[in-house]
Enzyme design. Structure first.
Site, PDB file in Angstrom:
ATOM      1  N   ASP A 424     -27.423  11.226   4.424  1.00  0.00           N
ATOM      2  CA  ASP A 424     -26.933  11.707   3.141  1.00  0.00           C
ATOM      3  C   ASP A 424     -27.367  13.171   2.999  1.00  0.00           C
ATOM      4  OD1 ASP A 424     -26.018  11.727   0.435  1.00  0.00           O
ATOM      5  OD2 ASP A 424     -28.067  11.375  -0.232  1.00  0.00           O
ATOM      6  N   ARG A 857     -16.969  14.182   0.339  1.00  0.00           N
ATOM      7  CA  ARG A 857     -16.256  13.410  -0.683  1.00  0.00           C
ATOM      8  C   ARG A 857     -16.072  11.952  -0.263  1.00  0.00           C
ATOM      9  NH1 ARG A 857     -16.490  14.747  -5.783  1.00  0.00           N
ATOM     10  NH2 ARG A 857     -15.517  16.686  -6.365  1.00  0.00           N
ATOM     11  N   ASP A 887     -26.216   5.266  -1.043  1.00  0.00           N
ATOM     12  CA  ASP A 887     -26.512   5.211   0.393  1.00  0.00           C
ATOM     13  C   ASP A 887     -26.872   3.807   0.860  1.00  0.00           C
ATOM     14  OD1 ASP A 887     -26.290   8.069   0.552  1.00  0.00           O
ATOM     15  OD2 ASP A 887     -28.277   8.207  -0.336  1.00  0.00           O
TER      16      ASP A 887
END
EC number: 7.6.2.1
Length: 1229
Positions: A424, A857, A887
């Site tokens: 992430d 995105r 996540d």
């Protein structure tokens, strides 16, 4: 609360014409809700209506545990007996209850119960920790309406659908809510969704106008309403529903929905009604069940168990057939062995029955080939390894007080085999802070502080130049001239080693200012008034202070203003403007106020700028503009945006500084800074008035293309601009992120970034952390614009994407430059097509040949799908790391999930296998602990199979030697102690303490990590080699003992050895040989390992002594065997010595040959460290470190290498121009 009430008087919607100014909801038709997927009915403020079906929905309680009270026993038992070895011993324990078992049932059942019990206890403790963390979240308090306008606190887990909840600033939303009202009088609130989609910019939410009067607790006394909406689904960005209130129906959309685990920001409080709870909430819909993960080594271990089971069946079958043949042919002649019962299993007339019964005996007898203690030993080792990870002080974060946590120890060795990291961005790589570092104004560059990339490049170049000095000194006169020219050019303007910091030490003594790292006295303390183009500099600073949407807050302790902005870039600009003397201090409904410190020397002037219009930033526009009127009545358009967009919109007379500014922007980009260009335009009243009429008409339109009309009108205004300069901000990554990524890249790991953020932001972060660099070829895979997509069929869009991927793959394939690097960048909409079955492998094939991959995105579900594609498509180990609830999917989908235990909730940590406080700790977790754990477990398993084969096959040889009688040569107690005590502790110490190299060397030589992904220590060559070693050892032990003791006098009286003496001697040889073997295997000894290895050998002799002292009833044939039989016999001790040497000599020869002629990386390092060459010869040590580095095209080192190549090219061009005139041969006289 005072500050909240002041801000509440602002009608914030005036500042957001694109996202918030919408037509009155009364003009919109309610959504037609019918059919499947739209059955949800919520009775607002009446949660009691949801206690019975069909309106009873799930509770707000969440759980990430693998088990509960009801499922623990069956599920845990299933997982234990899913292991092949455990299942075999379960069957063997059942067979031990039969009459043909060679051992007592207790001797088979007790070890199995012990092994399974220990493993289940470990699983229970780990799941209990997950339960405790779940309860921490479920027990959070929220303010809920209890009736009669009274609110009280309830735990999150008690919140029900229909409850009215009050959430205050900086609190998380406990469930998915419909926004009813907010502290701002127009119902606007600001929400941070970083925990969901990774975006740091605040989202604007706005309630329906009809619910605005519900502004305090009392207003909810008689409030009722009904929501009819879509059923629970994982889509974070859509919502369809209707709100029935006061006999009217109002349509709902995502702008009124507050999602669980997002946070309220910049708003004192909001009221909302609960729509979705618990696992119905969108964030939980995006999560998956906590999976049971097994490491690749454990899966491969099952295959080895199958091989050993096959070997067990083979030798058991041989034994059974041999026994049947003996019964048939030789039993009638053995008068002394005739059975008392003719119907027994020893009937010569029924040899097949005898052979079948003997098969059961053999299967139990040879069961020692299968190491029953292997699993429990591995569990114990992994618990200790996890404890070392938890207690590693190098992974302790002082700010948060958190340590690394191995939340499950099942995957320790998997840490050493990772091939791809999927990370992430927000909160994982970044800490959501920008620092203003440099700027270019009127063609002049300001800011002398260097970025990390510049500093590293300068240091490396200095080292290279020092090495070249020696060569140049001994060269020709021409080369001396060249050397002098190089020296002269170091500080010259043409080469410029990128702003060497001369005042770093002084700066370090200054107090740090968050968001401002700029250093240049030319602009500070009003010195900019002495610069040329003062008017341009003044306008530059005003743009920084005015072109924004932030809210100022006075810090009463410091007397300075802080800013709550929609993006960290904006906050950095405002801090920079404040430090330059232009402090944004106040915002009203229609104006911003700036305190200017230096425009009138000695006076602090507060100027008002009226905000006429604000054209906000979007990823499509890539710019933001504000139209203001100053105190003199002059109307100005102030604009900031991407340089490519701004440069295209400049007027002919606005390009004065374009060339120099473009060069500065390129220089800033090369060193990883985020850049924006600043421009302006003066407007007369008539021009502005005509345009504003068009703008008002567009923003009040209720047609479907309202957004497009607004963009078109804004585009008309943002033309013919005048460029004044550019900014360069450093994206504040988490501490050590670039260095960590660099080390991981040198270790040969691939790194993908999966983020919900905008493409531009993700690309900038890629540059900041060196996943992207200047000169890297970017492959952007995107769908056509939304209008085109709407018109084209899905098939046409897929064909377009497929063509882009094909062309990109061809471009990569045809690239000839060895230094060329490619980066793949793809957005979520395109990814939704690329992940479909007919295209995903084509996409993956392109991605794996690119140096870095950035997916922007992407939704949480897409993150999990990408992770699954990489895991299944490559077949290699994947690691996912993140910090937010968005996540969780990918963390659970990856082979290893790592959660960042930051400040944004605990969802990621609760779903993870390991948790760390900072991304930088991932380097040590993988490169040190991963490397160690992999090699320890691999060597431990190989050794386990070696020792059990060496021991188990001697039973087979002896049984064959004694006519397949089923007779064991060893006492039952010997066999029970073999795995439990006499050989277990040394192998556990190997798994816990073994180190091929120290942690410092692991970090200095990250390429050592590749031994794990390449599986050098647990491939079939090494496994079969250890099995072969076990086979050889078993043959040597049996044959030498038989040869020595068969006809040889054993005692002084001349007696030969009986079976008890023979068995004890063979067992002594086994214990000594296998313990010496593990001592040869170890590279690193502690006193614990010495104690366990040599203590195990000593324990055997102590046991033999003490066991022999027991009465014959207990010691049986081992009564005083050591004292009276073995100890006094020299042949006993000579046999042990001879057999031990013979067993270990081949391994010693093999390892000696390998170290001399084909050494592995760690062998070379061990030798260097042993002879202390790393201290005596630093140059050689650096050279070896450089040679050991994996070639990589990402990371800090790759960026520095690229920068060095660029600088060397400049130096060579510079030196060639100086060498040629000086070295021209003189004409002949």
């Amino acid at each position: 609360m005072t500050r909240g009430r002041i801000r509440a008087r602002l009608r914030r919607s005036h500042l957001h014409p694109f996202s918030c100014l919408r037509p009155n909801a009364n003009n919109e038709e309610p959504h037609p809700l019918s059919g499947p997927g739209f059955s949800r009915i919520v009775h607002c403020n009446r949660p009691d209506r949801h206690l019975k079906k069909p309106l009873k929905y799930c509770s707000n309680y969440i759980s990430t545990t693998k088990y509960n009270i009801a499922t623990f026993l069956p599920k845990a038992l299933y997982e234990q007996f899913y292991r092949v070895a455990n299942f075999y011993f379960l069957v063997a324990a059942g067979l031990s209850l039969t009459a043909v078992a060679p051992f007592s049932p207790l001797s088979m059942i007790a070890p199995l119960a012990f092994v399974v019990g220990i493993s289940m206890l470990k699983e229970a403790l780990e799941d209990w920790r997950r339960f405790a963390q779940d309860m921490k979240v479920n027990s959070r308090k929220a303010s809920v309406h209890k009736g009669d306008g009274v609110f009280g606190y309830k735990p999150w887990q008690k919140i029900q659908v229909g409850d009215v909840v009050k959430v205050e600033k900086d609190q998380f939303f406990p469930a998915d809510l419909l926004l009813l009202s907010a502290s701002y009088d127009d119902g606007v609130s600001y929400v941070e969704t970083m925990n969901l989609d990774g975006e740091t910019n605040l989202k604007v939410k706005r309630s329906l106008e009809v619910t605005l009067p519900l502004e305090d607790d009392e207003a909810f006394k008689n409030f009722t309403g009904t929501i009819k909406c879509e059923d629970p689904n994982p889509s974070l960005y859509t919502f369809i529903g209707n709100f029935e209130y006061e006999q009217q129906v109002y349509p709902l959309d995502p702008s009124q929905i507050l999602l669980r685990d997002s946070k309220l920001r910049n708003t004192a409080y909001v009221y909302g009604v609960v729509i979705f709870t618990g696992f119905d909430s969108k964030v939980m819909q995006n999560s998956t069940k906590s999976p049971s993960k097994r490491s690749k080594i454990e899966k491969k271990m099952d295959k080895i168990i199958y091989i050993l089971l096959s070997l067990l069946l083979l030798i058991s079958s041989i034994s059974s057939i041999g026994f049947a043949v003996k019964i048939k042919l030789q039993m009638p002649d053995w008068w002394y062995m005739q059975p008392l019962n003719p119907d027994s299993l020893y009937d010569p007339d029924q040899p097949s029955k005898s052979g079948l019964a003997h098969l059961v005996t053999a299967l139990i007898l040879y069961g020692y080939l299968i190491p029953i203690s292997l699993y429990v030993s591995i569990e114990i080792v992994k618990v200790f390894q996890a404890r070392f990870i938890n207690q590693d002080i190098q992974m302790y974060d002082e700010e948060s007080g958190n340590t690394a946590q191995a939340r499950t120890s099942n995957l320790n060795e998997e840490l050493g085999q990772v091939d791809t990291i999927l990370s992430d961005k927000t909160g994982t790589l970044t800490c959501n802070q920008m620092d203003f570092l440099k700027c270019s104004i009127a063609g002049t560059a300001y800011g002398i502080r260097s970025s990390e990339v510049e500093v590293a490049a300068e240091k490396q170049m200095a080292m290279d130049l020092e090495e070249q000095d020696t060569q140049i000194t001994n060269g020709s006169r021409c080369r001396k001239s060249a050397h002098n020219s190089w020296e002269d050019s170091r500080g010259g303007p043409e080469i410029e080693l990128e702003s060497v910091i001369t005042s770093k030490c002084e700066n370090d003594q200054k107090p740090a200012i968050k968001g401002f790292s700029f250093e240049d006295n030319k602009l500070m303390d009003g010195n900019w008034l002495k610069e040329p183009n003062t008017e341009v500099i003044l306008l530059f600073f005003r743009i920084l202070a005015i072109c924004q949407t932030a809210v100022p807050e006075l810090n009463e302790e410091t007397g300075m203003f802080t800013y709550e902005a929609e993006s960290p870039d904006e906050a950095a600009f405002l801090v920079a403007a404040r430090e330059f003397g232009f402090e944004f201090c106040k915002r009203t409904q229609s104006s911003v106020f700036i305190r200017e410190k230096y425009t009138h020397p000695g006076q602090l002037i507060e100027r008002e700028f009226k905000i006429l219009n604000l054209l906000e930033f979007t990823s499509k526009r890539k710019r933001m503009s504000v139209i203001v009127q100053d105190e003199d009545g002059q109307i100005l358009l102030l604009c900031k945006g991407a340089d490519s967009i701004i440069f295209d919109r400049l007027s002919k007379n606005g390009r004065v500084y374009e060339t120099t500014t473009a060069k500065h922007l390129n220089d800033y980009g090369e060193v990883g800074l985020r850049t924006l260009a600043l421009a302006y335009k003066k407007l007369d009243e008539s021009e502005y008035s005509a345009w504003n009429d068009e703008f008002v008409k567009a923003k009040t339109s209720i047609s479907a293309d309202r957004e497009a009309m607004l963009e078109l009108v804004a585009d008309m205004m943002e033309k013919d601009l005048i460029l004044i300069g550019a900014t360069a901000v450093e994206d504040k990554l988490q501490k050590g992120v670039p260095q960590c990524i660099d080390k991981l890249a040198q270790a040969g790991l691939k790194i993908w970034v999966l983020t919900g953020d905008k493409m531009e932001t993700a690309i900038n972060i890629g540059f900041s952390c060196s996943l992207l660099r200047q000169g890297m070829k970017q492959i952007c895979i995107t769908v056509m614009n939304s209008d085109a997509v709407a018109q084209e069929s899905k098939q046409a869009v897929k064909e377009n994407i497929s063509m882009q991927i094909t062309n990109a793959s061809q471009m990569v394939k045809l690239e000839k430059d060895p230094h060329a690097a490619f980066a793949l960048i793809i957005d979520g909409k395109t990814l939704s097509y690329a992940l479909e079955d007919d295209m995903k492998h084509q996409f993956l094939a392109l991605a794996v040949v690119c140096a870095s991959v950035i997916c922007c995105r992407v939704s949480p579900k897409q993150k999990a799908l990408v992770t699954r594609l990489v895991k299944e498509g490559t077949g290699k180990t994947t690691l996912a790391i993140g910090d937010g609830a968005n996540d969780v999917g990918m963390i659970q989908e990856a082979d290893i999930g790592v959660g960042i235990s930051g400040v944004e909730g605990m969802q990621a940590v609760m779903a993870s296998d390991f948790s760390i406080s900072q991304f930088r700790f991932l380097e040590r977790l993988l490169v040190v602990h991963g490397h160690w754990c992999y090699k320890r477990i691999a060597q431990m398993i190989c050794y386990f199979f070696y020792k059990n084969i060496a021991f188990g096959l001697t039973l087979f040889y002896f049984e064959a030697f004694t006519a397949f009688s089923g007779q064991s040569v060893y006492n039952d107690w010997y066999m029970l102690l073999f795995n439990v005590i006499l050989t277990s502790l040394p192998v556990i110490s190997l798994g816990v303490f073994e180190q091929d190299v120290s942690s410092e060397v692991c970090l200095q030589f990250p390429a050592l990590y590749q031994q794990g992904p390449k599986n050098l220590f647990f491939d079939w060559y090494r496994i079969l080699g250890w099995m072969g070693n076990g086979l050889y050892t078993s043959l040597v032990i049996f044959i030498l003992n038989i040869m020595i003791f068969y006809n040889q006098a054993f005692r002084a009286e001349g007696q030969t050895a009986d079976m008890a003496a023979m068995g004890a001697t063979m067992f002594s040889c086994i214990i000594t040989a296998v313990n010496c073997q593990i001592a040869l295997t170890m590279s690193h000894f502690t006193w614990i390992q010495h104690l366990f290895v040599w203590g195990s050998v000593t324990t055997w002799y102590l046991f033999l002594l003490l066991f022999g002292m027991l009465p014959p009833y207990y010691s049986e044939d081992a009564h005083k065997i050591l004292v009276e039989a073995l100890g006094p016999a020299p042949i006993y001790w000579c046999t042990i010595l001879l057999v031990t040497v013979a067993c270990n000599l081949p391994y010693l020869a093999h390892i000696s040959f390998q170290r001399c002629f084909n050494p592995m990386d760690h062998h070379i390092i061990q030798e260097i460290k042993y002879y202390k060459k790393d201290v005596e010869d630093q140059h050689m040590w650096r050279r070896e470190r450089s040679k050991a580095r994996q070639e990589t095209k990402i990371g800090f080192t790759a960026r520095v290498d690229a920068k060095i190549r660029q600088l060397k090219g400049k130096l060579q061009r510079r030196s060639s121009t100086l060498i040629l005139p000086n070295c021209m041969p003189s004409p002949c006289q």
